[in-house]
Write a protein that holds these residues in place. Structure first.
Motif, short mmCIF file in Angstrom:
data_model
loop_
_atom_site.label_atom_id
_atom_site.label_comp_id
_atom_site.label_asym_id
_atom_site.label_seq_id
_atom_site.Cartn_x
_atom_site.Cartn_y
_atom_site.Cartn_z
N VAL A 20 47.02 -31.74 -31.53
CA VAL A 20 47.37 -31.22 -30.21
C VAL A 20 47.41 -29.69 -30.24
CG1 VAL A 20 49.18 -31.14 -28.44
CG2 VAL A 20 48.66 -33.30 -29.60
N HIS A 21 48.02 -29.13 -31.31
CA HIS A 21 48.03 -27.67 -31.45
C HIS A 21 46.61 -27.12 -31.48
CE1 HIS A 21 52.36 -27.20 -32.05
NE2 HIS A 21 52.35 -28.22 -32.88
N ALA A 22 45.71 -27.84 -32.14
CA ALA A 22 44.33 -27.37 -32.25
C ALA A 22 43.65 -27.29 -30.88
CB ALA A 22 43.53 -28.28 -33.19
N VAL A 23 43.78 -28.35 -30.07
CA VAL A 23 43.10 -28.28 -28.77
C VAL A 23 43.75 -27.24 -27.86
CG1 VAL A 23 42.12 -30.60 -28.86
CG2 VAL A 23 44.33 -30.26 -27.73
N ASN A 24 45.05 -27.04 -28.02
CA ASN A 24 45.70 -25.99 -27.23
C ASN A 24 45.16 -24.61 -27.61
OD1 ASN A 24 47.25 -27.76 -25.76
ND2 ASN A 24 49.05 -27.60 -27.09
N MET A 108 31.34 -49.05 -24.27
CA MET A 108 31.61 -47.74 -23.68
C MET A 108 31.89 -46.69 -24.76
SD MET A 108 33.83 -48.51 -20.24
CE MET A 108 35.31 -48.99 -21.12
N LEU A 109 31.56 -47.03 -25.99
CA LEU A 109 31.85 -46.11 -27.09
C LEU A 109 30.95 -44.88 -27.00
CD1 LEU A 109 33.76 -46.34 -29.54
CD2 LEU A 109 31.80 -47.06 -30.88
N PRO A 110 31.52 -43.69 -27.17
CA PRO A 110 30.67 -42.49 -27.19
C PRO A 110 29.59 -42.62 -28.27
CG PRO A 110 32.98 -41.88 -27.06
CD PRO A 110 32.94 -43.36 -27.28
N LYS A 111 28.43 -42.03 -28.01
CA LYS A 111 27.31 -42.19 -28.94
C LYS A 111 27.62 -41.55 -30.28
CE LYS A 111 24.00 -42.04 -25.16
NZ LYS A 111 25.01 -41.50 -24.22
N THR A 112 28.26 -40.41 -30.24
CA THR A 112 28.60 -39.72 -31.49
C THR A 112 30.10 -39.45 -31.52
OG1 THR A 112 26.47 -38.61 -31.35
CG2 THR A 112 28.07 -37.73 -32.94
N ILE A 113 30.72 -39.78 -32.62
CA ILE A 113 32.14 -39.49 -32.77
C ILE A 113 32.34 -38.71 -34.06
CG2 ILE A 113 34.48 -40.45 -32.95
CD1 ILE A 113 33.45 -42.99 -31.66
N VAL A 114 33.03 -37.59 -33.95
CA VAL A 114 33.35 -36.79 -35.13
C VAL A 114 34.85 -36.59 -35.15
CG1 VAL A 114 33.07 -34.56 -36.27
CG2 VAL A 114 31.14 -35.59 -35.04
N LEU A 115 35.45 -36.85 -36.31
CA LEU A 115 36.89 -36.66 -36.43
C LEU A 115 37.18 -35.59 -37.47
CD1 LEU A 115 39.63 -39.36 -36.48
CD2 LEU A 115 39.61 -37.68 -38.30
N PHE A 116 37.97 -34.61 -37.07
CA PHE A 116 38.47 -33.65 -38.05
C PHE A 116 39.90 -34.04 -38.40
CE2 PHE A 116 35.07 -31.18 -36.08
CZ PHE A 116 34.41 -30.77 -37.23
N LYS A 136 45.67 -23.02 -41.29
CA LYS A 136 44.34 -23.61 -41.16
C LYS A 136 43.95 -23.92 -39.72
CE LYS A 136 42.85 -23.90 -45.37
NZ LYS A 136 42.17 -25.12 -45.80
N LEU A 137 44.88 -23.67 -38.80
CA LEU A 137 44.64 -24.09 -37.42
C LEU A 137 43.39 -23.44 -36.82
CD1 LEU A 137 46.01 -25.98 -35.37
CD2 LEU A 137 47.15 -23.97 -34.42
N SER A 138 43.24 -22.12 -37.06
CA SER A 138 42.09 -21.46 -36.45
C SER A 138 40.78 -21.99 -37.06
CB SER A 138 42.20 -19.94 -36.63
OG SER A 138 42.21 -19.62 -37.99
N GLU A 139 40.85 -22.42 -38.32
CA GLU A 139 39.65 -22.99 -38.94
C GLU A 139 39.29 -24.35 -38.30
OE1 GLU A 139 39.93 -22.84 -43.25
OE2 GLU A 139 38.31 -24.32 -43.38
N VAL A 140 40.31 -25.12 -37.96
CA VAL A 140 40.05 -26.39 -37.25
C VAL A 140 39.35 -26.09 -35.93
CG1 VAL A 140 41.09 -28.44 -36.21
CG2 VAL A 140 42.09 -27.46 -38.29
N VAL A 141 39.88 -25.11 -35.22
CA VAL A 141 39.29 -24.75 -33.93
C VAL A 141 37.85 -24.25 -34.12
CG1 VAL A 141 39.48 -23.17 -31.95
CG2 VAL A 141 41.54 -24.24 -32.91
N ASP A 142 37.62 -23.43 -35.15
CA ASP A 142 36.27 -22.96 -35.42
C ASP A 142 35.32 -24.12 -35.69
OD1 ASP A 142 37.23 -20.42 -35.13
OD2 ASP A 142 37.42 -20.01 -37.28
#
Lengths: 161, 567
Positions: A20-24, A108-116, A136-142
């Motif tokens: 959640v912090h990452a998407v914010n 209805m599954l998205p064609k590509t799913i990537v999880l960090f 590491k938060l900014s690296e997740v966002v990057d």
């Protein structure tokens, strides 16, 4: 093309809320094109189904325990994302992986799913990340931004106010 | 010979619930319900601005976000004696009734139907016969043979692709599975359709709450939705008409599919009306206030002791003294310690952890044990429906009668109202309540429109915090039952905050007098066909819609996250 970026986790439990912090932070730092929806999923499963269904790309940021150094970022795609209904007792307890399972069942599954996945240090009761994970938060966002650029979307940093 | 079975966790996303049972002679003879996660959200709130509490408390649970937001603002408003504009009540009421519909539909179809429905058996169904059966039960347009054939094909593909692999080491083929292949296929078809239905409920929450899963529009004093009849950016007539379409679609699904499926499954599993009653003191609160003060409610609530609806005593208003003075929590068997002996009222509540190991006769849970005037009480849709019947609430009576009549005709013998005190009865009550919730949704929509027509567009009254100490509590009849937040505010800051959540009432451990809680009591005498695959335990616990309001949500990298340990 429709891209959904989903940050999940419980922000009351220190590093549990890193997704959640990452998407914010992503929203604070970047202007995103119209095709991209960013969702603070909290700890919800099925409540996100509506927004995720039919997306072409789904990028997820979540806390992931894989016995690595705190803050370690792991990228998983497709079949590597664990536990599509894979719990023996409760094939129907609804969490993130079960939401994906339900989408799959429903075509209805998205064609590509990537999880960090970000390795946590602490689940203590606090609304702040630990220094190790916070660093590491900014690296997740990057990483999220790099994924968007890879699929040809224009992402621009916000100008400093 | 006594056999001990441990299931840990029994829920995953909602927080970790561990159930232990002792089985002797093929049935449960002893039970323990244990919350395995420390929930200390109360501590995070200390010293904060009471106007922020709702935004924080809605993060304590992944499934019940909205309900904590609503209950929190009600608690602070109660402490301030603050009335809110009726428009704000109507908007909040629509959000919480839509949320309840979402929860009930998802709970039945996606969280618990698979305890009763054998997906693999559905592969053997004849789709034409399935359609005939479904069409004989309801005129839902998606009960036809084309839909059933498509569902069967989809299921075959899904199983063929290996995606159902994990299902095969679940409970398919378990001796306690009793439905015919055709009923199973019908249920699978409706499982898929329910995914669409729940989206209508979610759309309503999102349109009104600005955001979902976490709504953004509530405030101490009302809601932040500006209302206008002539502007595009706010809650307009056009947007309200869109909402109505979603409400109507939900009504169709609930009446023609959900209520009918529960009646059918209830009839085929009529033996489960004998199990799972547990604690039959029922506690529920009135909800959906239609006045600014919270004295007139669309749905009643109160207390029913000993399964006797003749002894129903109503709770009548926000701040009701009968409710306020009856609640206490014991930590004798919970991993906390109080500064003095005996149970504590929530205003005096303490949250000091004291972990021991799992002790059968000592402390064994992170949940406290609440009591109402010293007695254990069951909360949830069943409590709410029984109170509705006791109070003469016509919509509740109508849906309950219809459901019991449908199930009775399928079974070929009369199912009495008393059958609701059971595992399957809790599912029936939840479906009945879903019917009521859809009517509540439409009534509030109409009330808002009518009030706007009179030119009243107020949605917010500004709160002011006095010097010194004030106390208040808020209640809400949430999807899992009575939820209350209790707060003490000193000089405008939170000095104490306690959440007494539905699953604490139901899943709490033994109390001050060592009396077992509703989950534990409901498991007693449940049959267990196979101790290695204790499906029956899951059926009874899942009938409560378990949720421990302490969601930890971690992706585990290829680890077995559930253990069944039979000793």
């Amino acid at each position: 093309m429709h891209v959904v970026i989903l940050g999940v986790g419980n922000i009351l439990l220190t590093d549990e809320g890193v997704g959640v912090h990452a998407v914010n932070q992503l929203l604070e730092r970047f202007d995103l094109p119209e095709e991209v929806d960013v969702i603070d999923g909290g700890t919800s499963g099925m409540d996100c189904l509506d927004q995720v269904s039919g997306a072409d790309y789904l990028l997820i940021a979540d806390c992931m325990r894989a016995k690595k150094e705190p803050g370690t970022i792991t990228r998983l795609t497709g079949d590597q994302i664990p536990a599509f209904f894979k719990t023996r007792i409760s094939p129907h307890q609804v969490g993130l992986s079960d939401m994906l399972g339900a989408l799959n069942f429903h075509d209805m599954l998205p064609k590509t799913i990537v999880l960090f996945g970000i390795e946590p240090k602490s689940f203590e009761l606090s609304m702040e990340l630990t220094p190790e994970v916070g660093a590491k938060l900014s690296e997740v966002v990057d990483n999220l931004v790099a994924e968007l650029k890879d699929i040809g979307l224009a992402v621009t940093p916000k100008r400093a106010a | 010979m006594t056999k001990r079975i441990t299931i840990d966790p029994i829920t995953r996303i909602e927080g970790h619930l561990r159930i232990d049972v002792e089985v002797d002679g093929g049935k449960v003879t002893k039970a323990w319900s244990s919350g395995q996660m420390w929930r200390g959200v109360e501590l995070i709130l200390l010293g904060r601005d009471p106007r922020d509490a709702w935004a924080i408390t809605q993060r304590i649970c992944g499934v019940c976000t909205t309900v904590h937001a609503i209950t929190s603002v009600r608690a602070v408003e109660n402490a301030l004696n603050l009335e809110i504009p009726v428009n704000a009540q109507f908007i909040r009421n629509m959000i919480i009734s839509a949320h309840a519909l979402h929860d009930h539909i998802v709970h039945f179809y996606h969280l618990s139907a698979l305890d009763w429905v054998d997906v693999v058996s559905a592969l053997k169904a004849d789709p034409v016969k399935t359609a005939q059966l479904a069409e004989s039960l309801s005129d839902w347009p998606l009960n036809n043979r084309h839909v059933m054939t498509q569902t069967l094909e989809k299921l075959k593909t899904f199983v063929g692709s290996g995606q159902l692999g994990p299902f095969t080491n679940g409970y398919w083929g378990h001796p306690a599975m009793k439905l015919s292949p055709e009923v199973n296929l019908m249920a699978v078809a409706h499982y898929l359709q329910a995914l669409d239905a729940q989206r209508h409920a979610n759309k309503i929450v999102t349109l009104l709450g600005s955001k979902s899963p976490h709504i953004q529009n509530v405030a101490v004093g009302g809601v932040s939705n500006p209302i206008a009849t002539d502007s595009q950016s706010v809650l307009t007539i056009e947007r309200l008409l869109k909402l109505k379409e979603h409400m109507d679609a939900l009504g169709e699904f609930v009446r023609k599919v959900y209520l009918v499926d529960v009646a059918a499954i209830g009839a085929f599993y009529a033996d489960w009306t004998k199990y799972g009653a547990g604690v039959t003191n029922y506690l529920s609160c009135p909800d959906f206030p239609m006045d600014s003060k919270g004295t007139q409610f669309l749905v009643p609530g109160g207390y029913i002791p000993d399964a006797d609806i003749g002894k129903y005593k109503p709770i009548t208003a926000f701040g009701d003294a009968f409710l306020r003075d009856g609640v206490e929590e014991s930590v004798k068997h919970a991993w906390y310690e109080y500064s003095k002996p005996g149970p504590l009222h929530p205003y005096k509540g303490e949250t000091t952890p004291k972990y021991t190991d799992f002790q059968d006769d000592g402390k064994y849970s992170w949940l406290k044990a609440p009591t109402f005037y010293g007695k254990r009480a069951q909360v949830g849709p069943l409590a709410n429906v029984l109170c509705g019947i006791a109070a003469g609430h016509q919509p509740t009576i109508n849906y309950a009668t219809k459901l019991l009549d449908t199930a009775s005709s399928l079974l070929g013998s009369k199912i009495p109202l008393a059958a609701l005190h059971s595992t399957i009865g809790r599912h029936a009550a939840r479906a009945v309540r879903a019917g009521v919730m859809q009517e509540v949704l439409v009534q509030n929509w109409q009330a808002l429109l009518t009030n706007m027509g009179k030119g009243d567009v107020a949605t917010f009254n500004k709160p002011t915090f006095p010097k010194g100490e004030v106390m208040g509590f808020g209640f809400h009849e949430a999807p899992r039952g009575l939820l209350s937040h209790w707060t003490v505010i000193r000089d405008g800051k939170i000095a104490n905050y306690q959440c007494v959540v539905p699953s604490t009432w139901n899943a709490g451990p033994r109390d001050e007098n060592d009396v077992i809680g509703p989950y534990e009591a409901s498991l007693m005498d449940n049959p267990i066909a196979d101790a290695e695959l204790p499906l029956e335990v899951l059926r009874t616990i899942h009938s409560f819609d378990p949720c421990l309001a302490c969601a930890v949500h971690v992706v585990e990298d290829n680890q077995e996250v559930v253990q069944v340990k039979a000793l």
